[in-house]
Design an enzyme around this catalytic site. Structure first.
Site, PDB file in Angstrom:
ATOM      1  CG  PHE A 131      -1.926   1.021   1.315  1.00 40.31           C
ATOM      2  CD1 PHE A 131      -2.945   1.077   0.370  1.00 40.31           C
ATOM      3  CD2 PHE A 131      -1.913   1.976   2.326  1.00 40.31           C
ATOM      4  CE1 PHE A 131      -3.927   2.053   0.442  1.00 40.31           C
ATOM      5  CE2 PHE A 131      -2.889   2.956   2.401  1.00 40.31           C
ATOM      6  CZ  PHE A 131      -3.897   3.002   1.457  1.00 40.31           C
ATOM      7  CG  ASP A 202      -1.101  -2.566   7.015  1.00 42.67           C
ATOM      8  OD1 ASP A 202      -2.242  -2.847   7.436  1.00 42.67           O
ATOM      9  OD2 ASP A 202      -0.776  -1.427   6.621  1.00 42.67           O
ATOM     10  CE1 TYR A 227     -10.019   3.399   6.662  1.00 38.05           C
ATOM     11  CE2 TYR A 227      -9.060   4.448   8.588  1.00 38.05           C
ATOM     12  CZ  TYR A 227      -8.982   4.093   7.264  1.00 38.05           C
ATOM     13  OH  TYR A 227      -7.865   4.411   6.547  1.00 38.05           O
ATOM     14  CE  LYS A 228      -8.660   0.196   4.853  1.00 36.81           C
ATOM     15  NZ  LYS A 228      -7.190   0.168   4.845  1.00 36.81           N
ATOM     16  NE  ARG A 376     -10.474  -1.716  -2.955  1.00 38.95           N
ATOM     17  CZ  ARG A 376      -9.769  -1.149  -1.977  1.00 38.95           C
ATOM     18  NH1 ARG A 376      -8.555  -1.603  -1.697  1.00 38.95           N
ATOM     19  NH2 ARG A 376     -10.248  -0.150  -1.282  1.00 38.95           N
TER      20      ARG A 376
HETATM   21  C1  LIG Z   1      -6.496   1.367   4.791  1.00 38.23           C
HETATM   22  C2  LIG Z   1      -5.042   1.104   4.941  1.00 38.23           C
HETATM   23  C3  LIG Z   1      -4.252   1.963   5.707  1.00 38.23           C
HETATM   24  C4  LIG Z   1      -4.915   3.158   6.334  1.00 38.23           C
HETATM   25  O1  LIG Z   1      -4.047   4.123   6.719  1.00 38.23           O
HETATM   26  P1  LIG Z   1      -4.511   5.367   7.569  1.00 38.23           P
HETATM   27  O2  LIG Z   1      -3.248   5.927   8.021  1.00 38.23           O
HETATM   28  O3  LIG Z   1      -5.383   4.862   8.695  1.00 38.23           O
HETATM   29  O4  LIG Z   1      -5.277   6.267   6.670  1.00 38.23           O
HETATM   30  C5  LIG Z   1      -2.918   1.647   5.844  1.00 38.23           C
HETATM   31  N1  LIG Z   1      -2.372   0.555   5.273  1.00 38.23           N
HETATM   32  C6  LIG Z   1      -3.124  -0.283   4.511  1.00 38.23           C
HETATM   33  C7  LIG Z   1      -2.509  -1.493   3.892  1.00 38.23           C
HETATM   34  C8  LIG Z   1      -4.462  -0.011   4.317  1.00 38.23           C
HETATM   35  O5  LIG Z   1      -5.206  -0.817   3.570  1.00 38.23           O
END
Ligand SMILES: *Cc1c(COP(=O)(O)O)cnc(C)c1O
Length: 414
Positions: A131, A202, A227-228, A376
């Site tokens: 990511f 992660d 939040y997911k 997605r």
């Molecule tokens: C959603 C997500 C984040 C979110 O990062 P924030 O700092 O909370 O905005 C980080 N890493 C991955 C792999 C994600 O999917």
């Protein structure tokens, strides 16, 4: 041949016998819109309305006393332990902190510090498909904190070959945010440990949908998103996991007062809390934390094996329907066909991605467009139904059929 409505009845039947069928009613979801965005933002649990109201009342009536009387100060570790229950982590190893990106920064700094070994282990190893925020954070660590450290990015399938004796920490997403590729956590942990490296996972796209056993897999460090699939609400804080065996030696750079052993002594020198609270910094975002606690509590009500079974079923149905109904229009499924290597979302590639996303939204199906050509679909088993998958693919088929009829008509014009 089965007609569309016969086939639809089969999916309705799957919903009728779904062991998780009662979970959907615990969410405040609208029946006229189907959100396939649970891998990006889960919907509000009904209970969250009450919890936030209660929090506001306590704020008004009790003010600062609520930090103690309502355990607001302990909530980062209390909610952390609740999350730990979903991660296969014994209590005392998970704490809620800042956003996932900031939490990652803290853990990555701490991991390099612990492993640096006078410069013999300067490498943060990660994969090219990680990511972007995770990649930016790793770069930030080497630019602003550990300037002698470097980031090495390699193709995902070559990661284990690159775990050498110069690697401090391997940083990976457990489930890829685009393809849903699920990596073998325990195998990579073992391979890294054999070379003396740590692994930082992660869990943003796996916690809450993929069964996890961090302690059992020998995991060192992890971060993840609130939040997911944990349904904590927009901008909910993320969490950090540090294995108990590393915790007494583990340091992080944002040494604020709430990570102190005795914050309310107000002494000028910093002494870290002996436990997981050493990863915290300042006041937690309390109202967001209340919402996160509710989201996690709801998620924890479901049997993880049933959640995984339904997630796999929804993904398989989606892929099979896309194969039979959409492939002829040039729509491709990306990511692993084998459900054992797949998380809980499916991505489709199409030249018409943008038009499809818009057409689907007009029909009440919401998903994420990753330009230029990726669609997605998050398949959150607690509130997405089998019939939602069927209806969504049927709507895509209609949209594509209309589009190709238009093309034929336009093409036949002089
Ligand atoms: C959603 C997500 C984040 C979110 O990062 P924030 O700092 O909370 O905005 C980080 N890493 C991955 C792999 C994600 O999917």
């Amino acid at each position: 041949m089965e007609t569309g409505s016969e086939q639809r009845r089969y999916f309705e039947h799957l919903d009728a016998i779904d062991p998780l069928r009662d979970m959907r009613a615990l969410f405040d979801v609208r029946d006229d819109r189907i959100f396939f965005n649970g891998n990006s933002l889960g919907p509000p649990p009904r209970q969250t309305w009450h919890r936030l109201h209660e929090g506001l009342r306590q704020w008004r009536d009790e003010m600062n006393a609520a930090w103690w009387d309502r355990q607001w100060l302990q909530l980062p570790t209390l909610t952390g332990d609740r999350i730990g229950g979903l991660l296969g982590a014994a209590p005392g190893q998970v704490v809620v902190g800042e956003s996932t990106s900031v939490n990652l920064f803290k853990l990555l700094c701490g991991a390099v510090e612990l492993q640096f070994d006078g410069g013999r282990r300067p490498v943060i190893l990660t994969d090219l498909d990680n990511f972007p925020s995770d990649l930016y954070i790793a770069d930030g660590v080497t630019r602003y904190v550990h300037r002698e450290a470097t980031v090495r990015r390699v193709p995902t399938e070559e990661i284990t070959e690159h775990i050498g004796t110069d690697v401090a920490v391997v940083m990976l997403s457990h489930v890829d945010y685009r393809t849903a590729q699920l990596l073998p956590m325990q195998r990579i942990n073992e391979r890294a440990h054999a070379a003396g490296a740590l692994v930082l996972w992660d869990l943003s796209h796996s916690a809450g949908v993929v069964p996890l056993d961090l302690d059992g897999a020998g995991t060192d460090l992890a971060v993840g998103c609130g939040y997911k699939y944990l349904n904590g609400g927009p901008g909910a804080p993320g969490y950090m996991y540090v294995a108990q065996r590393l915790l007494p030696r583990f340091e992080q750079p944002a040494t604020g007062w709430l990570g102190h052993m005795r914050p309310f002594d107000f002494t000028p020198g910093y002494l870290p809390d002996p436990g997981i609270a050493r990863l915290t910094t300042g006041c937690p975002p309390l109202l967001s934390l209340l919402a996160l606690d509710e989201g996690v509590a709801l998620t924890a009500q479901a049997d993880p094996a049933a959640v995984r079974a339904k997630s796999v079923a929804l993904g398989t149905e989606f892929i099979e329907l896309a194969g039979t109904r959409l492939a002829r229009y040039g729509v491709e499924v990306t990511g692993p066909a084998d459900s054992a290597q797949r998380g809980s979302h499916v991505s489709l590639r199409s030249d018409s991605a943008e038009r499809l996303a818009k057409g689907l939204a007009d029909r009440g199906f919401h998903l994420e467009l990753r330009p230029p050509d990726l669609l997605r679909f998050g398949l959150a088993p607690l509130y997405i139904r089998h019939v939602d998958v069927f209806d969504c693919v049927a709507a895509m088929e209609e949209l594509l059929a209309e589009e190709s009829a238009d093309t034929v008509r336009d093409g036949s014009r002089p």
